[in-house]
Design a protein around this motif. Structure first.
Motif, PDB file in Angstrom:
ATOM      1  N   ARG A 565       0.869  -1.171   0.000  1.00  0.00           N
ATOM      2  CA  ARG A 565       0.000   0.000   0.000  1.00  0.00           C
ATOM      3  C   ARG A 565       0.911   1.227   0.000  1.00  0.00           C
ATOM      4  NH1 ARG A 565      -1.440  -0.410   4.735  1.00  0.00           N
ATOM      5  NH2 ARG A 565      -0.612   1.508   5.611  1.00  0.00           N
ATOM      6  N   LEU A 566       2.031   1.085   0.685  1.00  0.00           N
ATOM      7  CA  LEU A 566       3.018   2.152   0.802  1.00  0.00           C
ATOM      8  C   LEU A 566       4.384   1.546   0.551  1.00  0.00           C
ATOM      9  CD1 LEU A 566       2.373   4.107   4.130  1.00  0.00           C
ATOM     10  CD2 LEU A 566       2.521   5.105   1.858  1.00  0.00           C
ATOM     11  N   LEU A 617       7.248  13.469   7.077  1.00  0.00           N
ATOM     12  CA  LEU A 617       6.222  14.186   6.307  1.00  0.00           C
ATOM     13  C   LEU A 617       5.342  15.018   7.240  1.00  0.00           C
ATOM     14  CD1 LEU A 617       5.175  11.301   3.931  1.00  0.00           C
ATOM     15  CD2 LEU A 617       6.628  13.229   3.358  1.00  0.00           C
ATOM     16  N   ARG A 620       2.404  13.303   8.849  1.00  0.00           N
ATOM     17  CA  ARG A 620       1.296  12.750   8.061  1.00  0.00           C
ATOM     18  C   ARG A 620       1.525  11.301   7.651  1.00  0.00           C
ATOM     19  NH1 ARG A 620       1.707  17.878   5.816  1.00  0.00           N
ATOM     20  NH2 ARG A 620       2.542  17.036   3.904  1.00  0.00           N
ATOM     21  N   LEU A 621       2.781  10.828   7.683  1.00  0.00           N
ATOM     22  CA  LEU A 621       3.001   9.424   7.335  1.00  0.00           C
ATOM     23  C   LEU A 621       2.249   8.512   8.307  1.00  0.00           C
ATOM     24  CD1 LEU A 621       4.478   7.436   5.443  1.00  0.00           C
ATOM     25  CD2 LEU A 621       6.192   7.211   7.234  1.00  0.00           C
ATOM     26  N   GLY A 624      -1.931  10.122   8.401  1.00  0.00           N
ATOM     27  CA  GLY A 624      -2.713  10.052   7.162  1.00  0.00           C
ATOM     28  C   GLY A 624      -3.633   8.834   7.186  1.00  0.00           C
ATOM     29  N   ARG A 625      -4.810   8.963   6.558  1.00  0.00           N
ATOM     30  CA  ARG A 625      -5.813   7.914   6.666  1.00  0.00           C
ATOM     31  C   ARG A 625      -5.295   6.572   6.171  1.00  0.00           C
ATOM     32  NH1 ARG A 625     -10.466   6.179   3.944  1.00  0.00           N
ATOM     33  NH2 ARG A 625     -10.038   7.515   2.157  1.00  0.00           N
ATOM     34  N   ARG A 626      -4.475   6.595   5.113  1.00  0.00           N
ATOM     35  CA  ARG A 626      -3.917   5.348   4.620  1.00  0.00           C
ATOM     36  C   ARG A 626      -2.408   5.297   4.857  1.00  0.00           C
ATOM     37  NH1 ARG A 626      -6.437   4.164  -1.145  1.00  0.00           N
ATOM     38  NH2 ARG A 626      -5.646   2.103  -0.633  1.00  0.00           N
ATOM     39  N   GLY A 627      -1.973   6.023   5.859  1.00  0.00           N
ATOM     40  CA  GLY A 627      -0.557   6.051   6.211  1.00  0.00           C
ATOM     41  C   GLY A 627      -0.157   4.803   6.994  1.00  0.00           C
TER      42      GLY A 627
ATOM     43  N   VAL B 589      -2.285   6.667  -3.194  1.00  0.00           N
ATOM     44  CA  VAL B 589      -2.356   6.580  -1.740  1.00  0.00           C
ATOM     45  C   VAL B 589      -1.810   7.853  -1.106  1.00  0.00           C
ATOM     46  CG1 VAL B 589      -1.287   5.468   0.228  1.00  0.00           C
ATOM     47  CG2 VAL B 589      -2.255   4.087  -1.597  1.00  0.00           C
ATOM     48  N   LEU B 590      -0.805   8.446  -1.770  1.00  0.00           N
ATOM     49  CA  LEU B 590      -0.107   9.560  -1.151  1.00  0.00           C
ATOM     50  C   LEU B 590      -0.942  10.810  -1.032  1.00  0.00           C
ATOM     51  CD1 LEU B 590       3.291   8.808  -2.703  1.00  0.00           C
ATOM     52  CD2 LEU B 590       2.715   8.761  -0.294  1.00  0.00           C
ATOM     53  N   GLU B 592      -3.371  11.072   0.531  1.00  0.00           N
ATOM     54  CA  GLU B 592      -3.736  11.109   1.947  1.00  0.00           C
ATOM     55  C   GLU B 592      -2.570  11.584   2.802  1.00  0.00           C
ATOM     56  OE1 GLU B 592      -6.737  10.268   2.739  1.00  0.00           O
ATOM     57  OE2 GLU B 592      -7.403   9.252   0.933  1.00  0.00           O
ATOM     58  N   VAL B 593      -1.375  11.274   2.353  1.00  0.00           N
ATOM     59  CA  VAL B 593      -0.189  11.518   3.161  1.00  0.00           C
ATOM     60  C   VAL B 593       0.401  12.890   2.863  1.00  0.00           C
ATOM     61  CG1 VAL B 593       2.128  10.671   3.647  1.00  0.00           C
ATOM     62  CG2 VAL B 593       0.277   9.047   3.317  1.00  0.00           C
ATOM     63  N   LEU B 594       0.392  13.244   1.619  1.00  0.00           N
ATOM     64  CA  LEU B 594       0.974  14.515   1.189  1.00  0.00           C
ATOM     65  C   LEU B 594      -0.131  15.412   0.693  1.00  0.00           C
ATOM     66  CD1 LEU B 594       3.844  13.103  -0.967  1.00  0.00           C
ATOM     67  CD2 LEU B 594       4.072  14.340   1.181  1.00  0.00           C
TER      68      LEU B 594
END
Lengths: 680, 680
Positions: A565-566, A617, A620-621, A624-627, B589-590, B592-594
């Protein structure tokens, strides 16, 4: 003082006059011809001095300095401060002179500050062995702040600014060419002195990193803020570093990371160095991060509240009953706000009693850990009230004023001329207040693990870049979760391995000549079933034989596809100053686009790594919702710890790159790994 | 002045005294009882005034204000400035009073500043209709800088600071409650006045965005810098915005983006507002971005050079022959550097002649577009030389000094107390110098295209979120490249469509009830061959019928898989202030993160979009080794332009999300699209 002069405009005259006006004990001039220097009887040589001395200040021509220092050492003088220029900064001859000076210091044990410096000041004991101010300028107001600077000119410059800003300097040391003592060593000494409460430093080069880290630990243990202004971080330099992949361990970034890890503040501007000194010099600490802003200018209040939020402070709305109590003291009708910012409006300008009452209530509020107020620099009842309020509380206070004022400086009220600067200072104070001394990061090498890893390295037979399969085997021994995989010697072996591994697989050619596999077509992704594996295997080897005919194939790695996912990247590099550093950043394609990474210097524990991941980040890493989920974060932290332990145990490993570290559904897997070694 | 008072401590007294001391023409007090006010014969009412007047300044109680304004209008007075408080800020009654005031202004045409303001100053014509300074304080030094602030208290505060900083204010206007005139309108007026060269503004609320943009265009055409300090951008606010996906069009971000697009400077701190005013007030412009730094303190020089680099300026090494010429003027032996920073060392302190010569040579250097020098605030030959140098050149100069000095302010030499602040100011000046007025972004609606799009929207039959397939059809009409795809009504149709499309395909269930397909299992990726398509189709519909039984399936979209090296997201939202805004950021995905994104307000052309993409991720999206290639960047820019045109042509479209926009090998394809419409 050797080289004391009767001429007030000469450096030797200025330094001697400063010594005389400040020191309560005896000061003897040494002069080859003059009988009397500035009213004191002079001696021909150090040898002729009538009594033992503690300190020699030397301002004779460069060629004579080494002999004078040797003479001082022979006479039992404890230390020397050498103002004279013309040493290492002046070419090979000067370099040789300085080497002799260093040698004399080492051999005789006499400690030396300088040469090519502006001297030092110890205001507590009245030692003004410097020319940072001229004799007609007032001496700095003494206090708990120590300032240590390599550059003399800058030291004088910033001392001048510090005095204007109301900083109470107890120590100022310029180290110049550092023939013996350097900035780090001076900081290490000063951090232990009871009269020193805050350490400010400016350096262009950081020497003795171990001493620096030790100083940072002691500063944390003693709760003495250590603040660093570092030159040499221009974006031009950063851009140069970004052009190669080693960018994530660029030098300014490493220093920042080390400072963060060991609790050292890095001031990003000259004024911030002084701003932080100002908030820390009174020794107050905060119980939390809630600030109340009091203002008679709504606009300034909004700016302060905004900056508070941006600096990570909270600006809580006051409880209703507190608001009512404040309003009861306000003019009627009241057009302001008691919520926070507490805006008394210009109405209270004509009602100093009301202003004072509200200000005191704000400072006493149970909702306030920190107090901030807006004022004009002109004297008046509002500023009198601010001074009284400051003295009535032990909470940290930061005042926004149109300019610095003598009244506030006398009273020690921390004053700022910009909302952001005020809030950055308060936020630093909150950080210091909430900080616990870093644990003693213990690390015990695991000899058996190291031996096993070295066996794998030895199998590389002199190659500096290990095969991915070897790299992963080593990492696995340090506890890094790696993809399930097997080496295959031929196509049938690959098919059989794929069957055993199950799921979609990847094939990768293992060859010392192909560290970058995709450039040579040496990789095949997402293969399902026997036919696909067989076909891909043959196709891949055929392609490699065309595109990289020189490559010797050691085997084919059959690897289970890792979902992602990441993608993260985790690596280790050895910094020339601080040694091994472990980095984690976003991976995959984005490692090229986003160079942000968190860096830690081993040894560190999983808790420290987990915390550091929370900073990536801007947080946020992990938020974040999908972090990164909590379990994924824990595994990633363990990977970081593993790379740190590997670096400490295996000196010969110069570089590790786990890229990508694939993250999905709670699992974190090293899908590729590159280890570079130096063979002894 | 209506409400002029004999009492100097009352506001009506202060304002009247300020009017009297500054205005060369007649000033008449109106007072109900006093015969004489501050030495001038008073009149009972406005009606009794002996001559027509240009301006009424009003400081009577709130309840009387509206009648006075009406009387002024009847008497032919052109404008009124209302100091009085107790209007909209004071609850419903005050609100009603203010509405009546607005009505009188609209009906009679009399223009009104205020109420609840501190008045205004036009120093060029001697109008001091304000109480921003008391009568014992000096009037500001008049000059080309205009400062417009909604908040009176803040206006007074920053005016005070501006005077200390040496800013030459020609205009200061506080607009208070803005019953008639607002900040934007005042800026629009002042930008046309020939004596105004620089516009500074502080606002909490931006009204009349079209007027603001028009002002920005005029400011750019007339080469008058417009600088904005905006309150209300705390991270707490930003965090709140980040918690939902609309975050990329948060309000502070929109204002920043609009300012960047139309050439307005956004000052990030109060001091930066003044710093930029200081560098711009002399009207100098730069021919390039090369700065030479001259210093006698090596450390300060390094900091200035670093900050120059970080601010985007270049610090070129001087050509060898220039260095030799500089060294020829230096003390012998010379221990400094002539490379740039030019470090004369403390040696030149005793040699003012040499310092002066070197300084002049530096300013004349063909390698210098900008000059920066370090000095101490104390008077002396070095500072005399700096003033002369400044007057001898037309290049922009920024001096770093320990403090502001009267000498430099008299001579107009821009002075800064921190290296970063100096370089941020010079960089802003370079930006202004290199700026061409924004082209008249023409846009002609394409009626045929809009009609076709509306037909597709109508087919949605009242649904607000369009099907992905409909969304992509609309986008395709605006020139957005979309994935090759077909709608299928059943499994055989899907298999046939997959055959026609070729390559691996994706299946997606189209249903108005499933805007987020993956949450309901309504998507299947990477399908090769008939069997895979057939099996996936059936499996997917079965899953959807279980997980989202309420969903009505309109069909299945068979889409070619789009490869992706990078995923971007491109969207459109309507900002409540500035209207449609087009955003591009990292996708997948990012997103959400960035949350970083670039935003543009349509209409804009592809050139503007291309430039904006170059700013994403600090430029690294386009400079990164595997970042956006030139052709990919051009297509992405066209996608942005398309979304802008769509927003301008189709008012009913409230939101567009293209996520992801997949980028690989020169191709950029919209792989998913969400369009939200308001019907009726």
């Amino acid at each position: 003082m050797v080289g004391a002069s009767n001429s007030p405009t000469r450096i030797g005259g200025t330094v001697f006059a400063n010594l005389l006006r400040a020191f309560p004990g005896d000061v003897h001039p040494v002069h080859p011809k003059d009988q009397v220097v500035q009213g004191r009887p002079a001696f021909r040589t150090v040898g002729e001095l009538p009594e033992p001395v503690d300190l020699a200040v030397i301002a004779v021509p460069a060629a004579a300095v080494v002999d004078v220092v040797a003479e001082c050492a022979a006479r039992g003088v404890g230390g020397a401060t050498i103002i004279t220029s013309g040493f290492a900064e002046a070419g090979p001859e000067g370099r040789a002179l300085q080497d002799r000076l260093t040698q004399v210091s080492r051999e005789t044990g006499i400690r030396v500050i300088g040469p090519n410096c502006i001297g030092y000041m110890n205001a507590h004991d009245g030692v003004m062995a410097n020319f940072m101010v001229t004799v007609d300028e007032p001496l700095p107001r003494p206090g708990p702040v120590a300032l240590v600077s390599q550059s003399g000119g800058f030291g004088s410059y910033i001392t001048n600014k510090a005095v204007l800003a109301g900083l109470r300097l107890g120590w100022f040391v310029s180290t110049g060419n550092e023939a013996d003592v350097n900035v780090t060593g001076v900081l290490r000494h000063l951090v232990e002195r009871p009269e020193v409460g805050v350490l400010l430093s400016f350096m262009e080069t950081l020497r003795d990193p171990e001493v620096f880290i030790d100083t940072a630990r002691r500063a944390a243990e003693l709760d003495k803020p250590l603040i660093l202004l570092k030159a040499g971080r221009s974006e031009e330099a950063a851009r140069a570093a970004l052009s190669h992949t080693a960018s994530i361990v660029g030098s300014a970034q490493v220093l920042d990371a080390v400072c963060r890890q060991y609790g050292v503040f890095v001031a990003s501007t000259m004024e911030e160095l002084l701003d932080l000194g100002t908030i820390f010099q009174n020794g107050r600490r905060a119980r939390g991060n809630r600030v109340i802003v009091m203002t008679s200018s709504g606009g300034a209040g909004v700016l302060l509240a905004d900056e508070a939020g941006q600096a990570g402070l909270s600006v809580p709305v006051l409880p209703e009953e507190e608001q009512q109590a404040l309003i009861a003291d306000m003019p009627v009708p009241f057009y302001g706000s008691a919520a926070n910012p507490v805006d008394t409006t210009a109405q209270t300008t004509a009602m100093p009693g009301a202003y004072r009452k509200v200000l005191f209530s704000v400072a006493r509020s149970a909702s306030a850990d920190l107090v901030s107020a807006v004022t004009w620099a002109r004297p008046g009842p509002a500023n009198d009230a601010i001074v009284e309020m400051y003295q009535s509380t032990d909470k940290p206070v930061a005042i926004l004023s149109t300019a610095w004022s003598e009244q506030f400086q006398q009273a020690g009220v921390p004053t700022y001329t910009d909302p952001r600067r005020a809030m950055i200072a308060l936020a630093a104070l909150v950080r210091q207040s909430g900080r616990r001394p870093p644990g003693s990061a213990r690390f015990t090498a695991d000899a058996e693990r190291a031996r096993a890893a070295r066996e794998l390295i030895a199998a590389a037979d002199g190659q500096t870049t290990l095969l991915e399969s070897t790299g992963k085997s080593i990492l696995a021994r340090y506890g890094v979760p790696v993809t399930r995989e097997e080496m295959a010697a031929d196509v049938d072996g690959a098919v059989a391995a794929a069957e055993r591994i199950g799921g979609p697989v990847v094939l990768k050619v293992m060859s010392y000549q192909l560290p970058h596999k995709s450039d040579a077509g040496a990789i095949r992704l997402g293969l399902h079933g026997q036919d696909a594996v067989r076909e891909a295997y043959q196709d891949m080897l055929a392609e490699v034989s065309v595109r990289a005919p020189e490559a010797v194939v050691e085997g084919v790695l059959v690897q289970r596809m890792a979902p992602a996912r990441l993608e993260l990247t985790c690596g280790m590099r050895r910094d020339p100053v601080f040694g091994p550093m472990v980095a984690v950043g976003l991976g995959g394609v984005l490692v090229e686009v986003l160079s942000e990474a968190v860096l830690l210097r081993p040894p560190f524990d999983a808790g420290t790594a987990t915390e550091a991941l929370g900073e990536l980040l801007g947080g946020r890493l992990v938020t974040g919702r999908r972090g990164l989920a909590e379990d994924e974060r824990a595994v990633t932290a363990r990977v970081m710890v593993a790379l740190g332990e590997l670096a400490l145990e295996l000196d010969e490993v110069s570089e590790v790159d786990v890229n990508p570290l694939r993250v999905a559904g709670g699992a974190v897997l090293a899908a590729d790994a590159l280890i570079v070694v130096r063979h002894g």
